[in-house]
Design a protein around this motif. Structure first.
Motif, PDB file in Angstrom:
ATOM      1  N   PHE A  98      25.108 -28.656   6.440  1.00 39.41           N
ATOM      2  CA  PHE A  98      24.511 -28.117   5.222  1.00 39.41           C
ATOM      3  C   PHE A  98      24.696 -29.053   4.031  1.00 39.41           C
ATOM      4  CE2 PHE A  98      25.647 -24.601   7.977  1.00 39.41           C
ATOM      5  CZ  PHE A  98      24.487 -23.846   7.991  1.00 39.41           C
ATOM      6  N   TYR A  99      25.907 -29.566   3.881  1.00 40.50           N
ATOM      7  CA  TYR A  99      26.233 -30.386   2.715  1.00 40.50           C
ATOM      8  C   TYR A  99      25.517 -31.736   2.769  1.00 40.50           C
ATOM      9  CZ  TYR A  99      29.393 -31.421  -1.233  1.00 40.50           C
ATOM     10  OH  TYR A  99      29.923 -31.694  -2.474  1.00 40.50           O
ATOM     11  N   GLY A 100      25.168 -32.165   3.973  1.00 36.97           N
ATOM     12  CA  GLY A 100      24.518 -33.448   4.124  1.00 36.97           C
ATOM     13  C   GLY A 100      23.007 -33.368   4.231  1.00 36.97           C
ATOM     14  N   THR A 101      22.434 -32.207   3.915  1.00 36.63           N
ATOM     15  CA  THR A 101      20.981 -32.031   3.997  1.00 36.63           C
ATOM     16  C   THR A 101      20.411 -31.730   2.619  1.00 36.63           C
ATOM     17  OG1 THR A 101      21.153 -31.153   6.252  1.00 36.63           O
ATOM     18  CG2 THR A 101      19.117 -30.712   5.060  1.00 36.63           C
ATOM     19  N   ASP A 102      19.307 -32.374   2.301  1.00 43.99           N
ATOM     20  CA  ASP A 102      18.620 -32.119   1.033  1.00 43.99           C
ATOM     21  C   ASP A 102      17.866 -30.797   1.154  1.00 43.99           C
ATOM     22  OD1 ASP A 102      17.818 -33.416  -1.622  1.00 43.99           O
ATOM     23  OD2 ASP A 102      15.875 -32.850  -0.796  1.00 43.99           O
ATOM     24  N   MET A 103      18.221 -29.814   0.325  1.00 44.31           N
ATOM     25  CA  MET A 103      17.637 -28.474   0.424  1.00 44.31           C
ATOM     26  C   MET A 103      17.204 -27.994  -0.961  1.00 44.31           C
ATOM     27  SD  MET A 103      20.015 -26.699   3.387  1.00 44.31           S
ATOM     28  CE  MET A 103      21.599 -26.879   2.567  1.00 44.31           C
ATOM     29  N   ALA A 104      16.191 -28.636  -1.499  1.00 43.41           N
ATOM     30  CA  ALA A 104      15.659 -28.283  -2.815  1.00 43.41           C
ATOM     31  C   ALA A 104      14.492 -27.323  -2.652  1.00 43.41           C
ATOM     32  CB  ALA A 104      15.207 -29.538  -3.558  1.00 43.41           C
ATOM     33  N   ALA A 105      14.300 -26.441  -3.623  1.00 47.02           N
ATOM     34  CA  ALA A 105      13.214 -25.462  -3.539  1.00 47.02           C
ATOM     35  C   ALA A 105      12.802 -24.987  -4.920  1.00 47.02           C
ATOM     36  CB  ALA A 105      13.641 -24.264  -2.687  1.00 47.02           C
ATOM     37  N   GLY A 106      11.512 -24.798  -5.101  1.00 47.71           N
ATOM     38  CA  GLY A 106      10.986 -24.235  -6.334  1.00 47.71           C
ATOM     39  C   GLY A 106      10.687 -22.754  -6.188  1.00 47.71           C
ATOM     40  N   SER A 107      10.348 -22.121  -7.305  1.00 42.38           N
ATOM     41  CA  SER A 107      10.074 -20.681  -7.284  1.00 42.38           C
ATOM     42  C   SER A 107       8.964 -20.306  -8.269  1.00 42.38           C
ATOM     43  CB  SER A 107      11.344 -19.889  -7.609  1.00 42.38           C
ATOM     44  OG  SER A 107      11.892 -20.293  -8.856  1.00 42.38           O
ATOM     45  N   ASP A 108       8.061 -21.236  -8.529  1.00 43.12           N
ATOM     46  CA  ASP A 108       7.012 -20.985  -9.522  1.00 43.12           C
ATOM     47  C   ASP A 108       6.160 -19.770  -9.168  1.00 43.12           C
ATOM     48  OD1 ASP A 108       7.910 -23.155 -10.920  1.00 43.12           O
ATOM     49  OD2 ASP A 108       6.263 -24.481 -10.351  1.00 43.12           O
ATOM     50  N   ALA A 109       5.747 -19.675  -7.906  1.00 44.59           N
ATOM     51  CA  ALA A 109       4.888 -18.565  -7.498  1.00 44.59           C
ATOM     52  C   ALA A 109       5.629 -17.232  -7.601  1.00 44.59           C
ATOM     53  CB  ALA A 109       4.387 -18.779  -6.068  1.00 44.59           C
ATOM     54  N   THR A 110       6.900 -17.236  -7.266  1.00 39.11           N
ATOM     55  CA  THR A 110       7.707 -16.016  -7.358  1.00 39.11           C
ATOM     56  C   THR A 110       7.844 -15.554  -8.799  1.00 39.11           C
ATOM     57  OG1 THR A 110       8.960 -16.646  -5.385  1.00 39.11           O
ATOM     58  CG2 THR A 110       9.987 -15.040  -6.868  1.00 39.11           C
ATOM     59  N   ARG A 111       8.115 -16.477  -9.697  1.00 32.28           N
ATOM     60  CA  ARG A 111       8.260 -16.139 -11.116  1.00 32.28           C
ATOM     61  C   ARG A 111       6.966 -15.534 -11.666  1.00 32.28           C
ATOM     62  NH1 ARG A 111      12.630 -19.868 -13.649  1.00 32.28           N
ATOM     63  NH2 ARG A 111      13.578 -20.819 -11.815  1.00 32.28           N
ATOM     64  N   THR A 112       5.829 -16.126 -11.286  1.00 35.67           N
ATOM     65  CA  THR A 112       4.547 -15.634 -11.776  1.00 35.67           C
ATOM     66  C   THR A 112       4.227 -14.260 -11.215  1.00 35.67           C
ATOM     67  OG1 THR A 112       3.691 -17.884 -12.022  1.00 35.67           O
ATOM     68  CG2 THR A 112       2.078 -16.110 -11.869  1.00 35.67           C
ATOM     69  N   LEU A 113       4.413 -14.087  -9.920  1.00 34.10           N
ATOM     70  CA  LEU A 113       4.060 -12.828  -9.265  1.00 34.10           C
ATOM     71  C   LEU A 113       4.937 -11.668  -9.725  1.00 34.10           C
ATOM     72  CD1 LEU A 113       2.391 -11.360  -7.076  1.00 34.10           C
ATOM     73  CD2 LEU A 113       4.151 -12.036  -5.419  1.00 34.10           C
ATOM     74  N   LEU A 114       6.236 -11.919  -9.843  1.00 31.53           N
ATOM     75  CA  LEU A 114       7.178 -10.842 -10.153  1.00 31.53           C
ATOM     76  C   LEU A 114       7.496 -10.723 -11.643  1.00 31.53           C
ATOM     77  CD1 LEU A 114       9.857 -11.281  -7.318  1.00 31.53           C
ATOM     78  CD2 LEU A 114       7.813  -9.841  -7.296  1.00 31.53           C
ATOM     79  N   GLY A 115       7.144 -11.733 -12.426  1.00 34.11           N
ATOM     80  CA  GLY A 115       7.624 -11.766 -13.801  1.00 34.11           C
ATOM     81  C   GLY A 115       9.124 -11.963 -13.828  1.00 34.11           C
ATOM     82  N   TRP A 116       9.606 -12.757 -12.865  1.00 43.74           N
ATOM     83  CA  TRP A 116      11.054 -12.978 -12.678  1.00 43.74           C
ATOM     84  C   TRP A 116      11.506 -14.165 -13.514  1.00 43.74           C
ATOM     85  CZ3 TRP A 116      13.461 -16.866  -9.200  1.00 43.74           C
ATOM     86  CH2 TRP A 116      14.841 -16.662  -9.021  1.00 43.74           C
ATOM     87  N   THR A 117      12.447 -13.919 -14.398  1.00 42.31           N
ATOM     88  CA  THR A 117      13.029 -14.985 -15.209  1.00 42.31           C
ATOM     89  C   THR A 117      14.537 -14.974 -15.004  1.00 42.31           C
ATOM     90  OG1 THR A 117      11.292 -14.739 -16.885  1.00 42.31           O
ATOM     91  CG2 THR A 117      13.273 -15.948 -17.521  1.00 42.31           C
TER      92      THR A 117
END
Length: 298
Positions: free
Chosen positions: A262-281
């Motif tokens: 886990f520590y040696g793997t690049d695990m980046a992720a965005g959440s733009d669609a989630t924020r827009t759909l849910l109004g999640w901030t």
């Protein structure tokens, strides 16, 4: 709604139950021990005794519910095949119970290993299929049921869901640093981890139900796209007063043990669609803020 929650006393589940109760939902929680049952009962949660291997009990509880949130997982790294098999069986039991009803089924999944080396988005499909794959391919299995009248919503959680009391990867990194006398990262420390505070993650689940998210939707509970592991190691070093060092990739397994993958793997992720759909901030502390707060060193 009447919501059946597996993992209701877990790290994320405890926060999710709080969110759902505050929103006026009626919760039934799966409890495998007397202690878990007592904890749920004290919160006004109806208790169903059993575990993830009790598929008849899970089917019955899912059938009686108006929505299901599946958060539990064995997380047995010594028996990954058994963990995957159990996860797939649980998801299939819930989905079979909900088939044709249109009722929501929020499934906890992960962002780990989804798109190593680039930022994952909600549009990325899971590469894991079948019982022998990560989590038994349960994400793809659950999404298949979306065409059969199940309101499947996949909630992918960041590799680290942090906060005071976190029993996960960050706690393990702190324990490793204490044991080794140094706070380390692998190689040049540029591998990134997406992150989210537990309270923000729980809100994603609640909003998925309250906003009646369409079946087949994938959500990302990731408040921070990616924190380089070197920054994480530096924060742990500050907190413990330890030197910060690089461990060569070839020596990482000896230093970090099971964490290495886990520590040696690049695990980046965005959440733009989630924020827009849910109004999640997201408004909780960042990963580094939590590490600097001292809550991981008590």
């Amino acid at each position: 709604m009447r919501v059946f929650v597996t993992g209701a006393t877990g790290w994320i589940g405890t926060a999710v139950v709080g969110e759902l109760l505050d929103a006026g939902h009626e919760i039934t929680g799966l409890a495998r021990s007397d202690a878990s049952a007592a904890t749920l009962d004290a919160r006004g949660v109806r208790v169903v005794r059993g575990d993830l291997d009790d598929l008849d009990g899970i089917r019955a509880a899912a059938t009686a519910a108006e929505a299901v949130v599946h958060l539990a997982n064995k997380h047995d790294f010594a028996d990954q095949a058994g963990t995957n098999k159990t996860e797939r069986g649980t998801v299939q039991a819930v989905a079979d119970a909900l088939a044709g009803t249109g009722r929501p089924f929020v499934l906890a999944s992960g962002l780990a290993f989804l798109t190593p080396g680039r930022v994952a988005t909600e549009q990325d499909g899971s590469p894991f299929h079948g019982v022998d794959s990560l989590r038994g391919g349960s994400e793809n299995l659950a999404l298949e049921y979306a065409d059969g009248g199940v309101g499947t919503v996949v909630a992918r959680f960041a590799p680290t869901v942090h906060g005071a009391g976190d029993p996960g990867f960050l706690a393990a990194l702190v324990a490793t640093a204490r044991a080794k006398g140094v706070s380390a990262y692998i190689g040049d420390g540029t591998h990134r981890w997406a992150a989210v505070h537990r309270g923000d993650a729980a809100r994603v689940v609640r909003l998925a139900l309250d906003r009646q998210v369409p079946a087949g939707t994938t959500l990302h509970a990731a408040a921070e796209t990616g924190i380089p592991t070197r920054r994480i190691a530096e924060a742990v070093g500050r907190g413990l007063g330890l030197p910060v060092v690089s461990v060569p990739a070839g020596e990482a397994a000896e230093h970090f043990g099971w964490l290495t993958k886990f520590y040696g793997t690049d695990m980046a992720a965005g959440s733009d669609a989630t924020r827009t759909l849910l109004g999640w901030t997201p408004d909780g502390p960042t990963l580094i803020e939590d590490l600097d707060s001292g809550c991981y060193y008590r």
